[in-house]
Design a protein around this motif. Structure first.
Motif, PDB file in Angstrom:
ATOM      1  N   THR A 156      57.591  52.919  54.736  1.00  0.00           N
ATOM      2  CA  THR A 156      58.786  54.222  55.488  1.00  0.00           C
ATOM      3  C   THR A 156      59.662  53.861  56.505  1.00  0.00           C
ATOM      4  O   THR A 156      60.179  54.871  56.350  1.00  0.00           O
ATOM      5  CB  THR A 156      57.219  54.929  55.671  1.00  0.00           C
ATOM      6  N   ALA A 157      59.481  52.872  56.990  1.00  0.00           N
ATOM      7  CA  ALA A 157      60.142  52.688  58.105  1.00  0.00           C
ATOM      8  C   ALA A 157      61.573  52.188  57.444  1.00  0.00           C
ATOM      9  O   ALA A 157      62.852  52.254  58.071  1.00  0.00           O
ATOM     10  CB  ALA A 157      59.811  50.973  58.659  1.00  0.00           C
ATOM     11  N   ARG A 158      61.823  51.667  56.247  1.00  0.00           N
ATOM     12  CA  ARG A 158      63.537  51.780  55.496  1.00  0.00           C
ATOM     13  C   ARG A 158      63.383  52.807  54.879  1.00  0.00           C
ATOM     14  O   ARG A 158      64.411  53.207  55.468  1.00  0.00           O
ATOM     15  CB  ARG A 158      62.947  51.073  54.225  1.00  0.00           C
ATOM     16  N   LEU A 159      63.189  53.990  54.938  1.00  0.00           N
ATOM     17  CA  LEU A 159      63.292  54.839  54.650  1.00  0.00           C
ATOM     18  C   LEU A 159      63.717  56.004  56.019  1.00  0.00           C
ATOM     19  O   LEU A 159      64.847  56.731  56.202  1.00  0.00           O
ATOM     20  CB  LEU A 159      62.615  55.709  53.855  1.00  0.00           C
ATOM     21  N   LEU A 160      63.067  55.552  56.999  1.00  0.00           N
ATOM     22  CA  LEU A 160      64.092  56.613  58.229  1.00  0.00           C
ATOM     23  C   LEU A 160      65.011  55.946  59.075  1.00  0.00           C
ATOM     24  O   LEU A 160      65.152  56.467  59.514  1.00  0.00           O
ATOM     25  CB  LEU A 160      62.073  56.103  59.358  1.00  0.00           C
TER      26      LEU A 160
END
Length: 190
Positions: free
Chosen positions: A152-156
């Motif tokens: 999720t952090a990577r996509l955000l």
């Protein structure tokens, strides 16, 4: 006409001159800057450059590390030591700070994060790790829903980075920030 006298400087002062010259030029001209440009700007010989930096990439890596440290210093993450933290507001503020920080440093950012140098010497996923820590802390505080923090952090981060590029290219900052904050809130909603 007599040759101008070279200024004697302590090694750290001379190195700082080179670093500062590189920062100025990279900010103004991005990835097109070369060693020759930096030594001319710093007023040093090419051999002096290589005395302090075995390669161009070594200088770029130092500059990148400085830029990352500058952001971390200017925008530290809160802790719950002094009381509860509003984690949704934290992630919004961090994203907005990144946009402004990156937009103000677009030229040097291009050279350090979006060039062949970045491919040769990739940066550890510092921003992703930082965002994942915010997501985990928000989940522990029950402010965020059950998402897998790392992907999720990577996509955000991809969305935040794209928002920064858009603002640097002239997009309406207010509209970009508002859309990004909506995306963040919806993605992380409990």
């Amino acid at each position: 006409m007599p040759k101008p006298q070279r200024r004697r400087l302590a090694p750290e002062a001379r190195k700082r001159e080179i670093v500062e010259a590189a920062e100025r030029l990279l900010q103004a001209h991005g990835y097109r800057v070369r060693v020759e440009d930096v030594v001319r700007e710093a007023g040093v010989a090419k051999g002096t450059f290589f005395l302090y930096f075995p390669s161009w990439d070594d200088l770029l890596e130092l500059l990148r590390d400085r830029l990352v440290a500058e952001f971390d210093t200017l925008h530290p993450l809160p802790t719950e030591v002094d009381g509860p933290v509003d984690w949704p507001a934290v992630i919004d503020a961090q994203a907005e700070a990144f946009i402004d920080f990156a937009a103000a440093r677009a030229g040097i950012g291009q050279a350090l994060f979006h060039s062949d140098f970045a491919e040769r010497r990739p940066l550890a996923d510092h921003a992703v790790v930082r965002l994942a820590a915010i997501v985990r802390a928000g989940q522990e505080a029950r402010a965020f829903g059950a998402v897998d923090p790392e992907p999720t952090a990577r996509l955000l981060y991809a969305a935040i980075d794209e928002a920064a590029h858009a603002v640097a290219a002239g997009a309406d900052r207010g509209a970009i920030v508002a859309a990004l904050q909506t995306l963040l809130r919806r993605t992380l909603a409990p």
